[in-house]
Design a protein around this motif. Sequence first.
Motif, mmCIF file in Angstrom:
data_model
loop_
_atom_site.group_PDB
_atom_site.id
_atom_site.type_symbol
_atom_site.label_atom_id
_atom_site.label_comp_id
_atom_site.label_asym_id
_atom_site.label_seq_id
_atom_site.Cartn_x
_atom_site.Cartn_y
_atom_site.Cartn_z
ATOM 1 N N GLN A 236 -18.099 42.585 -115.859
ATOM 2 C CA GLN A 236 -17.633 42.748 -114.476
ATOM 3 C C GLN A 236 -17.063 41.448 -113.903
ATOM 4 O O GLN A 236 -16.322 41.481 -112.927
ATOM 5 C CB GLN A 236 -18.781 43.234 -113.584
ATOM 6 C CG GLN A 236 -19.380 44.577 -113.978
ATOM 7 C CD GLN A 236 -20.588 44.405 -114.898
ATOM 8 O OE1 GLN A 236 -20.665 43.443 -115.680
ATOM 9 N NE2 GLN A 236 -21.528 45.325 -114.813
ATOM 10 N N LEU A 237 -17.445 40.292 -114.493
ATOM 11 C CA LEU A 237 -16.970 38.990 -114.017
ATOM 12 C C LEU A 237 -16.498 38.164 -115.212
ATOM 13 O O LEU A 237 -17.040 37.095 -115.503
ATOM 14 C CB LEU A 237 -18.092 38.243 -113.278
ATOM 15 C CG LEU A 237 -18.660 38.869 -112.004
ATOM 16 C CD1 LEU A 237 -19.873 38.086 -111.526
ATOM 17 C CD2 LEU A 237 -17.600 38.923 -110.914
ATOM 18 N N PRO A 238 -15.476 38.635 -115.901
ATOM 19 C CA PRO A 238 -15.071 37.957 -117.148
ATOM 20 C C PRO A 238 -14.574 36.535 -116.949
ATOM 21 O O PRO A 238 -14.569 35.737 -117.895
ATOM 22 C CB PRO A 238 -13.952 38.866 -117.677
ATOM 23 C CG PRO A 238 -13.417 39.566 -116.467
ATOM 24 C CD PRO A 238 -14.615 39.777 -115.576
ATOM 25 N N GLN A 239 -14.167 36.194 -115.724
ATOM 26 C CA GLN A 239 -13.641 34.856 -115.458
ATOM 27 C C GLN A 239 -14.740 33.835 -115.187
ATOM 28 O O GLN A 239 -14.468 32.624 -115.143
ATOM 29 C CB GLN A 239 -12.680 34.891 -114.246
ATOM 30 C CG GLN A 239 -13.344 35.000 -112.887
ATOM 31 C CD GLN A 239 -13.849 36.405 -112.537
ATOM 32 O OE1 GLN A 239 -13.820 37.314 -113.370
ATOM 33 N NE2 GLN A 239 -14.302 36.587 -111.308
ATOM 34 N N VAL A 240 -15.982 34.286 -115.027
ATOM 35 C CA VAL A 240 -17.088 33.383 -114.692
ATOM 36 C C VAL A 240 -17.824 32.971 -115.965
ATOM 37 O O VAL A 240 -18.411 33.814 -116.655
ATOM 38 C CB VAL A 240 -18.069 34.053 -113.708
ATOM 39 C CG1 VAL A 240 -19.199 33.079 -113.347
ATOM 40 C CG2 VAL A 240 -17.337 34.523 -112.449
ATOM 41 N N PRO A 241 -17.832 31.682 -116.313
ATOM 42 C CA PRO A 241 -18.483 31.238 -117.554
ATOM 43 C C PRO A 241 -20.002 31.269 -117.455
ATOM 44 O O PRO A 241 -20.581 31.259 -116.363
ATOM 45 C CB PRO A 241 -17.977 29.802 -117.716
ATOM 46 C CG PRO A 241 -17.649 29.355 -116.323
ATOM 47 C CD PRO A 241 -17.172 30.580 -115.596
ATOM 48 N N THR A 242 -20.638 31.313 -118.611
ATOM 49 C CA THR A 242 -22.101 31.264 -118.649
ATOM 50 C C THR A 242 -22.576 29.837 -118.366
ATOM 51 O O THR A 242 -21.811 28.867 -118.457
ATOM 52 C CB THR A 242 -22.627 31.697 -120.025
ATOM 53 O OG1 THR A 242 -22.254 30.712 -120.995
ATOM 54 C CG2 THR A 242 -22.060 33.050 -120.428
ATOM 55 N N VAL A 243 -23.862 29.721 -118.037
ATOM 56 C CA VAL A 243 -24.462 28.397 -117.874
ATOM 57 C C VAL A 243 -24.371 27.631 -119.188
ATOM 58 O O VAL A 243 -24.042 26.440 -119.217
ATOM 59 C CB VAL A 243 -25.932 28.522 -117.420
ATOM 60 C CG1 VAL A 243 -26.625 27.155 -117.444
ATOM 61 C CG2 VAL A 243 -26.020 29.138 -116.017
#
Length: 328
Positions: A236-243
Amino acid sequence: MNFQQMTRRSAVRTLACVAAAGAASGVLAQTANNAITWVVPYAPGAATDALARVLAEGMGQDLKRSVVVENVGGAGTAIAAAQLARQTPDGSRIMTADIATLAITPVANPKAGYDPLKSFTHIGMIAHLPFVLVSNVQTGPKDLGEMLRIARDQPGKLNYGSAGLGSPHHLAMELLMEKAQGQMVHIPFKGTGPAMTELLAGRIDVMFATLGSVAAHVKSGTLRAIAVSSPARFTQLPQVPTVAEQGMAGYEAAAWQGVVAPAGLAANIRDQFNASLQRVLASESTRRRMNEMGIEPITGTPQQFEQYARQQFQLWSALIRSRGIKLD
């Protein structure tokens, strides 16, 4: 090993268990004819309550028995858990047990009144809820790197909100601060809602929250999503990277939920409940409703759930002790 990996490796075995348990229909009818009470250890209206009602409805139809939800909130789920631990294990009473019940509360509060490793029969996992790290678009850090630099170089300058002391949201940030060797001020609230109100108003800087509680704000641009706590990015948020992608290798944190009964529940009843849960969780209507709530359905055997809960207990109890977190 995370729970998704665990379940993928045993998918064939799980399906076989479901088929076997399904073939044993009638077991519950022979052992317990009364309604099943599904205890929710939170007040009505919370996401946990909403999910339990969806699943209880499905299980009732699947088992052809009445499944009634009962809310017993308080003390970080300890009140409901301690009550369940004292019940007769006859299949008449089950409970949503989450990360707080089985991995946090009994460590942070020695007076919880139950043993998370011995007081329950594990029936099955039902949900996995990774977090989104969000900041106020006007006053908060613009990305994770900025947040961690401030936390290291100016300890205490930033503050973060949570759904309460000892909540998964709180511990997710404590785990991040321990790995980053930083410090921020924790401001606990009584639930995600009040914390979100303060974040939107700019009175707190950042917080971890489930996707369902922040998706609309991120979409509208009133909150900035700067990281996700899962091993992989959210679809749902493919542009947000993981920690982990942003320099914190190995970092992972999530809320999760399963279903338990009092210790000593007969294996045939446990397996029948597990099979019913898996059929309900596999249904298109249930998955659609859970997706609308921002909740990822998870299935697996009772043994997988017990193993995962023990791993989580070891992880979070070590963090709680190292950070000196107390609830009592």
